[in-house]
Scaffold this active site. Structure first.
Site, PDB file in Angstrom:
ATOM      1  N   ARG A 112      -4.351   5.539  -5.363  1.00  0.00           N
ATOM      2  CA  ARG A 112      -4.537   6.754  -4.426  1.00  0.00           C
ATOM      3  C   ARG A 112      -5.114   7.714  -4.886  1.00  0.00           C
ATOM      4  O   ARG A 112      -5.130   8.014  -6.070  1.00  0.00           O
ATOM      5  CB  ARG A 112      -3.005   7.148  -3.957  1.00  0.00           C
ATOM      6  CG  ARG A 112      -2.224   6.371  -3.109  1.00  0.00           C
ATOM      7  CD  ARG A 112      -0.811   6.828  -2.760  1.00  0.00           C
ATOM      8  NE  ARG A 112      -0.211   5.951  -1.820  1.00  0.00           N
ATOM      9  CZ  ARG A 112       0.532   4.686  -2.176  1.00  0.00           C
ATOM     10  NH1 ARG A 112       0.330   4.309  -3.316  1.00  0.00           N
ATOM     11  NH2 ARG A 112       0.965   3.986  -1.423  1.00  0.00           N
ATOM     12  N   HIS A 137      -6.575   2.547  -1.909  1.00  0.00           N
ATOM     13  CA  HIS A 137      -7.436   1.426  -2.397  1.00  0.00           C
ATOM     14  C   HIS A 137      -8.760   1.417  -1.491  1.00  0.00           C
ATOM     15  O   HIS A 137      -9.197   0.437  -0.848  1.00  0.00           O
ATOM     16  CB  HIS A 137      -6.756   0.246  -1.646  1.00  0.00           C
ATOM     17  CG  HIS A 137      -5.397  -0.311  -2.397  1.00  0.00           C
ATOM     18  ND1 HIS A 137      -5.113   0.316  -3.669  1.00  0.00           N
ATOM     19  CD2 HIS A 137      -4.124  -0.525  -1.805  1.00  0.00           C
ATOM     20  CE1 HIS A 137      -3.853  -0.071  -3.923  1.00  0.00           C
ATOM     21  NE2 HIS A 137      -3.236  -0.501  -2.809  1.00  0.00           N
ATOM     22  N   HIS A 211      -4.759  -7.304  -6.207  1.00  0.00           N
ATOM     23  CA  HIS A 211      -3.560  -6.991  -5.784  1.00  0.00           C
ATOM     24  C   HIS A 211      -2.898  -8.174  -5.152  1.00  0.00           C
ATOM     25  O   HIS A 211      -2.284  -8.228  -3.934  1.00  0.00           O
ATOM     26  CB  HIS A 211      -4.028  -5.853  -4.171  1.00  0.00           C
ATOM     27  CG  HIS A 211      -2.867  -5.201  -3.723  1.00  0.00           C
ATOM     28  ND1 HIS A 211      -1.676  -5.605  -3.311  1.00  0.00           N
ATOM     29  CD2 HIS A 211      -2.811  -3.673  -3.881  1.00  0.00           C
ATOM     30  CE1 HIS A 211      -1.151  -4.647  -2.841  1.00  0.00           C
ATOM     31  NE2 HIS A 211      -1.694  -3.543  -3.312  1.00  0.00           N
ATOM     32  N   ASP A 283       7.254   1.327  -6.963  1.00  0.00           N
ATOM     33  CA  ASP A 283       5.706   1.546  -6.245  1.00  0.00           C
ATOM     34  C   ASP A 283       5.282   2.731  -7.417  1.00  0.00           C
ATOM     35  O   ASP A 283       4.662   3.664  -6.975  1.00  0.00           O
ATOM     36  CB  ASP A 283       5.882   1.917  -4.827  1.00  0.00           C
ATOM     37  CG  ASP A 283       4.462   1.761  -4.276  1.00  0.00           C
ATOM     38  OD1 ASP A 283       3.458   1.557  -5.058  1.00  0.00           O
ATOM     39  OD2 ASP A 283       4.357   1.991  -3.153  1.00  0.00           O
ATOM     40  N   GLU A 348      -0.263  -4.662 -10.564  1.00  0.00           N
ATOM     41  CA  GLU A 348      -1.799  -4.075 -10.270  1.00  0.00           C
ATOM     42  C   GLU A 348      -2.285  -3.398 -11.816  1.00  0.00           C
ATOM     43  O   GLU A 348      -1.844  -2.347 -11.949  1.00  0.00           O
ATOM     44  CB  GLU A 348      -2.239  -3.321  -9.140  1.00  0.00           C
ATOM     45  CG  GLU A 348      -1.515  -3.697  -8.039  1.00  0.00           C
ATOM     46  CD  GLU A 348      -1.485  -2.852  -6.983  1.00  0.00           C
ATOM     47  OE1 GLU A 348      -1.990  -1.885  -6.626  1.00  0.00           O
ATOM     48  OE2 GLU A 348      -0.092  -2.596  -6.165  1.00  0.00           O
TER      49      GLU A 348
HETATM   50  C1  GLA Z   1      -0.284  -0.602  -3.318  1.00  0.00           C
HETATM   51  C2  GLA Z   1       0.493   0.826  -3.172  1.00  0.00           C
HETATM   52  C3  GLA Z   1       1.781   0.455  -2.267  1.00  0.00           C
HETATM   53  C4  GLA Z   1       1.239  -0.233  -0.918  1.00  0.00           C
HETATM   54  C5  GLA Z   1       0.677  -1.211  -1.334  1.00  0.00           C
HETATM   55  C6  GLA Z   1      -0.057  -1.919   0.252  1.00  0.00           C
HETATM   56  O1  GLA Z   1       0.657  -1.332  -4.237  1.00  0.00           O
HETATM   57  O2  GLA Z   1       0.757   1.485  -4.343  1.00  0.00           O
HETATM   58  O3  GLA Z   1       2.434   1.786  -1.781  1.00  0.00           O
HETATM   59  O4  GLA Z   1       0.312   0.742  -0.258  1.00  0.00           O
HETATM   60  O5  GLA Z   1      -0.619  -1.280  -1.934  1.00  0.00           O
HETATM   61  O6  GLA Z   1       1.050  -2.121   1.030  1.00  0.00           O
END
Ligand code: GLA
Length: 389
Positions: A112, A137, A211, A283, A348
């Site tokens: 982000r 992304h 990803h 996350d 990731e």
């Molecule tokens: C990344 C983000 C998540 C989500 C995924 C796709 O990993 O960190 O919050 O948006 O991509 O769904």
């Protein structure tokens, strides 16, 4: 920082040699170094191809040119049964219909950027936003939704697939024409080496990452909560309600974010913890321990005790976004396979989220004359015995 690259793989191989329970993922199989190509459909007026890489042990990796995407990785379980260990489809259509970055190369900036804004060399940029108030992304049509050009190289003993995408100056709001390469190489010691590099005509943020959603059970209907994860990090970056880092580096000790020792992913995922609530589960970005010389370092190990499969992740990158598939909701429906809540997890390897706006984080600005480079190596192993506990 852009000079990161290969260099410490031998040291890591020695580390794996110490793990008595772990053996190579070996079974008789296809011709070593083989790469085959097949048509995979049309994205608008652009043809998409799928390439299959195979090694001497029968491990197979499929990559398509749409999004330089990992479509499948087939590895053996303890009984020698080969199954796909990432979420994906055997046709292009569901990807075009919109999937949450399954196996894709994400860019120009993975993760982000707060409010889609950043300032660079005294100029302000506004990117299109596509994740609440933020840009995620690379924006609405990031690198995952572009057709890359592929070339098979045989300079090494193992063949490698090189994909190239030229992102125009101004595309998705970013300055500079960026030439990006993604290279996949599968070796006979069961490593998948993923290398990204890029050059630019004007200063721009760059952060490229894969990803893939892993589910080592081989059964995409099985939740990943009983899979074991170890992360080589003592700190993580807490987030706000829109998943933008607050700027703090917080110790994992004493929190559900402590994966220094292997932990079942589900063991603390529902704990009463503000960060887990904000992330709807995991996350977050973990701050990886740095290796001497800043080359490849071990980032994480994911293990499935049921099948015996294990994947080790090494990277040159400073961060690891561990995402526990919290937004998977069974879509896209009607494609034969549905991927439900927490049936895949992403690891990731990348620079920290929102780095262009966070002075405390390592820089992500690539300038003309410099070369961005990131390497991530996945090693596929199989545990011969059922571990205790
Ligand atoms: C990344 C983000 C998540 C989500 C995924 C796709 O990993 O960190 O919050 O948006 O991509 O769904």
């Amino acid at each position: 920082m852009w000079k990161d690259g290969l260099g410490t793989t031998i040291a890591t191989a020695a580390w794996f040699g110490l793990c008595a329970l772990v053996g190579p993922a070996s079974v008789m199989g296809a011709a070593p170094g083989a790469i085959s190509k097949a048509p995979f459909g049309q994205a608008g007026d652009e043809a998409v191809d799928i390439y299959t890489l195979a090694n001497a042990h029968g491990v197979e990796v499929q990559v398509m040119t749409y999004g330089a995407t990992l479509v499948s990785i087939r590895t053996p379980d303890r009984a020698g049964r080969f199954q796909n260990i990432i979420l994906g489809f055997d046709a292009l259509q569901p990807y075009l219909a919109g999937v949450p970055y399954f196996g894709a190369t994400v860019g120009r900036y993975a993760n982000r950027i707060a409010k889609g804004r950043f300032a660079l060399d005294g100029k302000s940029y506004q990117l299109p936003v596509n994740d609440g108030p933020n840009t995620l992304h690379g924006g609405p049509r990031g690198f995952d939704k572009r057709v890359w050009k592929a070339k098979v190289e045989s300079a090494h003993r193992d063949s490698e697939l090189q994909l190239t995408y030229v992102s125009a100056d101004g595309e998705e709001g970013y300055p500079g024409e960026l030439t990006a390469h993604a290279t996949y190489r599968l070796t006979d010691d069961d490593r998948l080496m993923i290398e990204y590099s890029a050059t630019t005509t004007a200063a721009t943020p760059v952060n490229l990452a894969n990803h893939a959603y892993f589910n080592l059970s081989g059964d995409p209907h099985h939740q990943i909560l009983d899979q074991m994860l170890q992360i080589n990090a003592t700190q993580f970056t807490p987030v706000d309600a829109t998943l933008i880092p607050t700027g703090e580096s917080r110790a994992v000790a004493g929190t559900p974010f402590d994966f220094r020792e292997p932990q079942a992913i589900g063991s603390r995922i529902d704990a009463d913890d503000e960060q887990l609530r904000l992330g709807h589960g995991y996350d977050h970005n973990w701050i990886l321990a740095r290796a001497p010389g800043h080359g490849l370092r071990r980032a994480a190990v994911l293990t499935d005790r049921g099948s015996g499969r294990s994947v080790e992740f090494e990277t040159t990158q400073p961060g690891l976004q561990f995402y526990s598939g919290n937004f998977l909701d069974g879509k896209p429906a009607g494609s034969g396979t549905v991927f439900a809540y927490r049936t895949g997890l992403c690891l990731e390897t990348q620079h920290f989220p929102d780095s262009p706006n966070q002075p405390a984080f390592a820089g992500t600005i690539l300038r003309p004359g410099q070369r961005y480079s990131q390497t991530t190596v996945l090693t596929f192993r199989v545990r011969k015995e059922t571990p205790r506990g």
